[in-house]
Scaffold this motif. Structure first.
Motif, short mmCIF file in Angstrom:
data_model
loop_
_atom_site.label_atom_id
_atom_site.label_comp_id
_atom_site.label_asym_id
_atom_site.label_seq_id
_atom_site.Cartn_x
_atom_site.Cartn_y
_atom_site.Cartn_z
N GLY A 41 -4.28 -2.89 -8.03
CA GLY A 41 -5.45 -3.58 -8.60
C GLY A 41 -6.51 -3.96 -7.58
O GLY A 41 -7.62 -4.34 -7.95
N HIS A 42 -6.21 -3.83 -6.27
CA HIS A 42 -7.25 -4.17 -5.28
C HIS A 42 -8.39 -3.16 -5.29
O HIS A 42 -9.40 -3.39 -4.63
N HIS A 43 -8.24 -2.05 -6.02
CA HIS A 43 -9.36 -1.12 -6.17
C HIS A 43 -10.24 -1.52 -7.33
O HIS A 43 -11.24 -0.87 -7.60
N MET A 44 -9.84 -2.58 -8.07
CA MET A 44 -10.48 -2.87 -9.36
C MET A 44 -11.03 -4.29 -9.42
O MET A 44 -11.24 -4.82 -10.51
N SER A 83 -2.56 6.45 -6.94
CA SER A 83 -3.44 6.78 -5.82
C SER A 83 -3.43 5.74 -4.72
O SER A 83 -3.78 6.05 -3.59
N HIS A 84 -3.01 4.49 -5.02
CA HIS A 84 -2.79 3.64 -3.86
C HIS A 84 -1.51 4.05 -3.12
O HIS A 84 -1.57 4.29 -1.92
N PRO A 85 -0.35 4.16 -3.82
CA PRO A 85 0.82 4.65 -3.09
C PRO A 85 0.59 6.00 -2.41
O PRO A 85 1.19 6.30 -1.38
CU LIG Z 1 -5.26 0.83 -2.31
#
Ligand SMILES: [Cu+2]
Lengths: 118, 549
Positions: B303-306, B254-256
């Motif tokens: 990992g920047h979502h976490m 979901s980031h890509p």
């Molecule tokens: Cu992201």
């Protein structure tokens, strides 16, 4: 474009039977090893043996049954990049699991045991 | 020879080649499939828009008076799901990519036309399941489906929604696969990799993400559905699973996926800026490779979502660092576009207004992403309206602005008619104003501490929320206007001719609308993209094509 030249490579039946034989041998190894609990010797040994056997079998299937060995370079690059991206998923996720968690939430102990038996 | 081509193709084209419903629903023509997608995603966009209006209506007052908290949860979830999975992901690739990619390559169709039609049917199947989910009451997990709430506690149709997302993913994979093979194998003679329009480079990078990323989210939501249905312990700690594992697997795609939405838009912007300033894109190679860099490095930052989810501090630092790095290729594009405009002969037609809006809004969206990539600041901003504002600047200010700019630019090619330019500019201006009024206050209210996903809030936030809701109503007007003037233009618009913008690119050398087989001759490419001297030559000689030597 050279992509279409390699498509009609004919693999001798001998090769298919040899690969089939190898797959059967590895299946036998799996069944045989399953009788012993290798954890006694070294914690993660069970999973290491199982995964090694599975990887070799999968590689044989991909290379011979799926004809990747006889395919164009481009197809081979695509196959390898699929594996490479899987490696990214595993390595970066493990980067989290193998380094100390920031806090200790309730499931943190769980998180360790799933991936590091013993 | 060339002038004859012009006359014959103006009467026979892909639109009048069969008028029956069957000729549309069983078409293998990439252009018709593009229009099928245009039609279906517009419906999903409208549904997502209705949910957005409900959110903004509820947030006019601090009390939760319009709907209950549970209903509100469903409303923002369905807004996110509809907009992301059923509008933004397919938007530019499935509509403009399908329509334009083969023409830009000088090909008759995509590599696998039947697979292309299948991808639309899969999309419709997945979309129908989501509509059934919606009619059955929707889901309330947020578009991120975090367990254990989604796998154990939510009483809504999470399993059905998961199956729907699983199925829809395959439509995206098939589109990516088709484009990648098409770009590799079906380029016209002389069309080398570095003669490709940047739109094609952007779609190549997008296809890479679609093929390599989508299977992971598909299997993740399937695992979630399995855990929910059969109580298999994968993500739920009570069953021996790990909720953080879900977040890793979900964000791996979901980031890509954010780049699936923004990269094609960047491709569109490259075309608009080159053609509207009549200059070769400054640093063509850098812009081309920055798309690939974004596609690859975009996989290393999830990992920047976490940062606040008990992810280890070490992993957080690595993800934060790479997130800063991934801003570089985006910045390369912005700087190169700006350098292209410099001393160009700029025309301020609607597509260019969208391109300029993109540069400004995407820069704001991108820069605020760096705020969120900072480990310390993110603890303060995480799950606030600051995040909501950030990704709407990227997704609406970037992806949708690019989508609209592209639709205006290629509308004459798709339909053979011009849209009304004055109305185009007015609606672009309304969208720009409405957008900023909607989302800029959200940066402020988020920084002040307003959390996302709440239907009631502290009274001191009300002024900012009212500004935002007022902006949303202006934005809605801006979005509805094009529906009407585009529909009007199909019948009453000025005839466009082959190349109304005097643009470069193979798509402008065939007739508008193009014939079913795209070209009545085999195009041969002899020069770099965006060389406008060649376009002038065609104009002066009154010829249709200049390169069949
Ligand atoms: Cu992201």
């Amino acid at each position: 474009m050279a992509e279409h030249t390699a498509e009609h490579h004919i693999v001798p039946l001998k090769v298919y039977f040899a690969v089939f034989g190898a797959l059967m041998v590895f299946t036998a190894i799996t069944v045989f090893v399953a009788q012993f609990d290798l954890e006694h010797y070294w914690g993660p040994l069970n999973i290491i043996v199982a995964m090694t056997v599975a990887t070799i079998k999968a590689t044989l299937v991909v290379l011979y049954f799926m004809h990747v060995r006889y395919s164009s370079r481009l197809t081979q690059v695509i196959v390898v990049s699929g594996l490479f991206w899987l490696a990214i998923l595993l390595v970066f996720t493990l980067m989290d699991y193998l380094s100390e968690p920031a806090g200790q939430p309730s499931w943190a102990s769980n998180r360790k045991t799933i991936f590091l038996p013993g | 020879m060339a002038t004859e081509v012009m006359e014959t193709t103006s009467t026979r084209n892909y639109l009048n080649n069969g008028h029956t419903v069957k000729s549309w629903l069983l078409t293998l023509d990439h252009k018709r499939i593009g229009l099928l997608y245009l039609f279906s995603i517009s419906i999903f966009f409208a549904i997502g828009g209705v949910y957005a209006s409900l959110i903004r209506l509820e947030l006019i007052t601090p009390e939760g008076d319009l709907m209950t908290a549970e209903t509100y949860n469903k409303v923002f979830t369905m807004h996110g799901v509809m907009m992301i999975f059923f509008f933004l992901i397919p938007s530019i690739p499935a509509v403009m990519g399908n329509f334009l990619l083969p023409i830009m390559l000088g090909a008759k169709d995509v590599a696998f036309p039947k697979l292309n039609l299948l991808s639309w049917y899969i999309f419709i199947l997945g979309g129908s399941l989501m509509l059934i989910t919606m009619i059955n009451g929707g889901i309330d997990t947020g578009w991120t489906f975090y367990p254990p709430y989604s796998s154990i506690y939510s009483n809504t149709q999470v399993t059905l929604a998961g199956v729907s997302i699983f199925i829809t993913g395959f439509s995206s994979i098939l589109t990516g696969l088709n484009f990648m093979v098409t770009i590799h194998t079906m380029r016209a003679p002389g069309l080398t990799w570095f003669r490709l329009p940047l739109f094609v480079w952007a779609h190549y990078a997008t296809s890479l993400i679609q093929i390599l990323g989508t299977p992971v989210v598909a299997i993740t939501v399937l695992a979630l559905a399995l855990e929910r249905t059969f109580q298999i312990g994968i993500f739920d700690p009570k069953l021996g699973g790990d909720p953080v594992l879900f977040q890793h697997m979900f964000w791996f795609y979901s980031h890509p996926a954010v780049y699936i939405m923004i990269l094609p838009s960047m491709g569109v912007i490259s075309e608009l800026i080159a053609n509207m300033t009549r200059k070769r894109i400054f640093g063509y190679h850098f812009v081309a490779f920055s798309s690939l860099a974004i596609a690859v490095f975009g996989f290393l930052v999830w990992g920047h979502h976490m940062f606040t989810s008990s992810q280890s501090m070490y992993a957080g630092m690595v993800f934060s660092l790479i997130t800063y790095a991934v801003a570089i290729p985006s910045a390369i594009k912005i700087f190169n576009w700006t350098a292209t405009i410099y001393k160009g002969s700029v025309s301020y037609d609607t597509p260019m207004i969208y391109a300029l809006a993109f540069i400004g809004l995407f820069t704001v969206g991108g820069m605020t992403g760096l705020f969120l990539a900072a480990l310390g600041l993110d603890v303060h901003l995480h799950d606030t309206y600051f995040v909501v504002a950030h990704f709407h600047y990227v997704m609406v200010g970037g992806a949708i602005i690019g989508y609209l700019g592209g639709i205006h630019f290629w509308w004459p090619k798709m339909t053979g008619r011009m849209y009304p330019e004055v109305w185009g500019r007015i609606s672009a201006a309304i969208i720009f104003l409405g957008f900023n009024l909607t989302f800029f206050p959200q940066f402020v209210v988020g920084y002040l501490g307003m959390p996302r996903r709440y239907h009631a809030y502290a009274p001191e936030f009300q002024v900012l929320h009212i500004l935002s809701s007022a902006g949303a109503s202006i934005l809605a007007v801006g979005f509805i206007m094009p529906v009407f003037y585009f529909a009007w233009s199909v019948k009453f618009g000025k005839k466009a001719g082959n190349n109304p913008w005097m643009a470069s690119g193979l798509e402008w050398q065939t007739s508008s609308p193009p014939p079913t087989e795209n070209f009545t001759y085999q195009p041969v490419v002899t020069h770099e993209p965006y060389e406008f001297e060649h376009v002038e030559e065609i104009k002066n000689a009154g010829k249709l094509e200049n390169k069949t030597a």
